[in-house]
Design a protein around this motif. Sequence first.
Motif, PDB file in Angstrom:
ATOM      1  N   ILE A 110     -21.602   8.565  29.455  1.00 35.79           N
ATOM      2  CA  ILE A 110     -19.980   8.706  29.238  1.00 35.79           C
ATOM      3  C   ILE A 110     -19.637   7.525  28.493  1.00 35.79           C
ATOM      4  N   THR A 111     -20.276   6.334  28.861  1.00 35.18           N
ATOM      5  CA  THR A 111     -20.033   5.159  27.908  1.00 35.18           C
ATOM      6  C   THR A 111     -20.067   5.189  26.662  1.00 35.18           C
ATOM      7  N   ALA A 112     -21.213   5.791  26.148  1.00 32.79           N
ATOM      8  CA  ALA A 112     -21.465   6.030  24.827  1.00 32.79           C
ATOM      9  C   ALA A 112     -20.450   7.106  23.958  1.00 32.79           C
ATOM     10  N   VAL A 113     -19.961   8.175  24.661  1.00 34.38           N
ATOM     11  CA  VAL A 113     -18.998   8.902  24.320  1.00 34.38           C
ATOM     12  C   VAL A 113     -17.636   8.168  24.245  1.00 34.38           C
ATOM     13  N   ARG A 114     -17.532   7.438  25.134  1.00 34.49           N
ATOM     14  CA  ARG A 114     -16.067   6.679  25.403  1.00 34.49           C
ATOM     15  C   ARG A 114     -15.871   5.656  24.328  1.00 34.49           C
ATOM     16  N   THR A 115     -17.094   5.054  23.860  1.00 40.00           N
ATOM     17  CA  THR A 115     -17.264   3.941  22.916  1.00 40.00           C
ATOM     18  C   THR A 115     -17.083   4.664  21.487  1.00 40.00           C
ATOM     19  N   ARG A 116     -17.674   5.950  21.305  1.00 41.89           N
ATOM     20  CA  ARG A 116     -17.449   6.531  20.047  1.00 41.89           C
ATOM     21  C   ARG A 116     -16.141   6.965  19.661  1.00 41.89           C
ATOM     22  N   LEU A 117     -15.482   7.644  20.955  1.00 43.77           N
ATOM     23  CA  LEU A 117     -14.087   7.968  20.582  1.00 43.77           C
ATOM     24  C   LEU A 117     -12.997   6.954  20.325  1.00 43.77           C
ATOM     25  N   ASP A 118     -13.301   5.932  21.118  1.00 44.16           N
ATOM     26  CA  ASP A 118     -12.705   4.749  20.846  1.00 44.16           C
ATOM     27  C   ASP A 118     -12.637   4.263  19.552  1.00 44.16           C
ATOM     28  N   GLU A 119     -13.753   4.196  18.832  1.00 40.57           N
ATOM     29  CA  GLU A 119     -14.144   3.716  17.561  1.00 40.57           C
ATOM     30  C   GLU A 119     -13.309   4.639  16.489  1.00 40.57           C
ATOM     31  N   MET A 120     -13.137   6.266  16.961  1.00 37.19           N
ATOM     32  CA  MET A 120     -12.691   7.134  16.051  1.00 37.19           C
ATOM     33  C   MET A 120     -10.866   7.027  16.308  1.00 37.19           C
ATOM     34  N   ASN A 121     -10.519   6.048  17.230  1.00 35.14           N
ATOM     35  CA  ASN A 121      -8.989   6.025  17.651  1.00 35.14           C
ATOM     36  C   ASN A 121      -8.540   7.191  18.223  1.00 35.14           C
ATOM     37  N   LEU A 122      -9.333   8.021  18.975  1.00 37.36           N
ATOM     38  CA  LEU A 122      -8.760   9.207  19.603  1.00 37.36           C
ATOM     39  C   LEU A 122      -8.237   8.922  20.897  1.00 37.36           C
ATOM     40  N   GLY A 123      -7.926   7.705  21.189  1.00 40.33           N
ATOM     41  CA  GLY A 123      -7.420   7.550  22.837  1.00 40.33           C
ATOM     42  C   GLY A 123      -6.285   8.185  22.937  1.00 40.33           C
ATOM     43  N   GLY A 124      -5.954   8.755  24.133  1.00 44.67           N
ATOM     44  CA  GLY A 124      -4.891   9.329  24.521  1.00 44.67           C
ATOM     45  C   GLY A 124      -3.638   8.692  25.405  1.00 44.67           C
ATOM     46  N   GLY A 125      -4.036   7.200  25.369  1.00 43.98           N
ATOM     47  CA  GLY A 125      -2.829   6.327  26.200  1.00 43.98           C
ATOM     48  C   GLY A 125      -3.102   6.602  27.603  1.00 43.98           C
ATOM     49  N   ALA A 167      -6.464   6.297  30.438  1.00 46.44           N
ATOM     50  CA  ALA A 167      -7.851   6.270  30.715  1.00 46.44           C
ATOM     51  C   ALA A 167      -8.524   7.486  30.997  1.00 46.44           C
ATOM     52  N   GLY A 168      -9.644   7.601  30.033  1.00 44.51           N
ATOM     53  CA  GLY A 168     -10.289   8.948  30.269  1.00 44.51           C
ATOM     54  C   GLY A 168      -9.789  10.058  29.307  1.00 44.51           C
ATOM     55  N   LEU A 169      -8.553  10.009  28.833  1.00 42.33           N
ATOM     56  CA  LEU A 169      -8.225  11.093  28.033  1.00 42.33           C
ATOM     57  C   LEU A 169      -8.354  10.754  26.377  1.00 42.33           C
ATOM     58  N   TYR A 170      -8.511  11.907  25.973  1.00 46.08           N
ATOM     59  CA  TYR A 170      -8.658  11.887  24.320  1.00 46.08           C
ATOM     60  C   TYR A 170      -8.223  12.901  23.619  1.00 46.08           C
ATOM     61  N   TRP A 171      -7.798  12.636  22.601  1.00 42.72           N
ATOM     62  CA  TRP A 171      -7.220  13.755  21.677  1.00 42.72           C
ATOM     63  C   TRP A 171      -7.923  14.191  20.462  1.00 42.72           C
ATOM     64  N   LEU A 172      -8.646  15.309  20.351  1.00 37.98           N
ATOM     65  CA  LEU A 172      -9.348  15.780  19.250  1.00 37.98           C
ATOM     66  C   LEU A 172      -8.520  16.536  18.405  1.00 37.98           C
ATOM     67  N   PRO A 173      -8.611  16.107  17.184  1.00 39.96           N
ATOM     68  CA  PRO A 173      -7.658  16.811  16.042  1.00 39.96           C
ATOM     69  C   PRO A 173      -8.211  18.271  15.839  1.00 39.96           C
ATOM     70  N   VAL A 174      -7.222  19.082  15.342  1.00 37.55           N
ATOM     71  CA  VAL A 174      -7.693  20.388  15.380  1.00 37.55           C
ATOM     72  C   VAL A 174      -7.648  20.373  13.532  1.00 37.55           C
ATOM     73  N   PRO A 175      -8.781  20.798  12.967  1.00 34.95           N
ATOM     74  CA  PRO A 175      -8.776  20.873  11.409  1.00 34.95           C
ATOM     75  C   PRO A 175      -7.528  21.902  11.037  1.00 34.95           C
ATOM     76  N   GLN A 176      -6.858  21.559   9.799  1.00 33.91           N
ATOM     77  CA  GLN A 176      -5.695  22.040   9.078  1.00 33.91           C
ATOM     78  C   GLN A 176      -6.204  23.324   9.082  1.00 33.91           C
ATOM     79  N   HIS A 177      -7.281  23.770   8.610  1.00 34.36           N
ATOM     80  CA  HIS A 177      -7.877  25.341   8.373  1.00 34.36           C
ATOM     81  C   HIS A 177      -7.918  26.143   9.671  1.00 34.36           C
TER      82      HIS A 177
END
Length: 111
Positions: free
Chosen positions: A14-29, A31-41
């Motif tokens: 969980i820590t590894a995933v959280r760190t990676r998602l934080d590095e990608m600036n996908l935090g949802g504001g 704790a524990g929530l992230y937004w995964l972008p949907v590809p345009q296509h």
Amino acid sequence: MRTYCIDDLTAQDITAVRTRLDEMNLGGGMAGLYWLPVPQHHLTPVQVAHGESCGPFCLALEMDEDTLRMELLVRARGMLRCECIAYASPELRAHMVDYLDGLLADLGIAV
């Protein structure tokens, strides 16, 4: 709610995933929530048309101490209710499951 769930993860996973998602600036504001972008296509015609007013579009990823839950609902970050908010198509669902599985594999997390 339709979700893709991965459970029985370790605290280290969980820590590894959280760190990676934080590095990608996908935090949802929250704790524990992230937004995964949907590809345009993978957007529907309605979502493309609503891109400026409602977008960006994403899937929510929630994590707790041992579980990842990815909602399979395409959310509009700029709007709470609109016709452009809909469940992921089979193609998008497959893409996002593969994306999350690939992220875990890149981090050396076996599921």
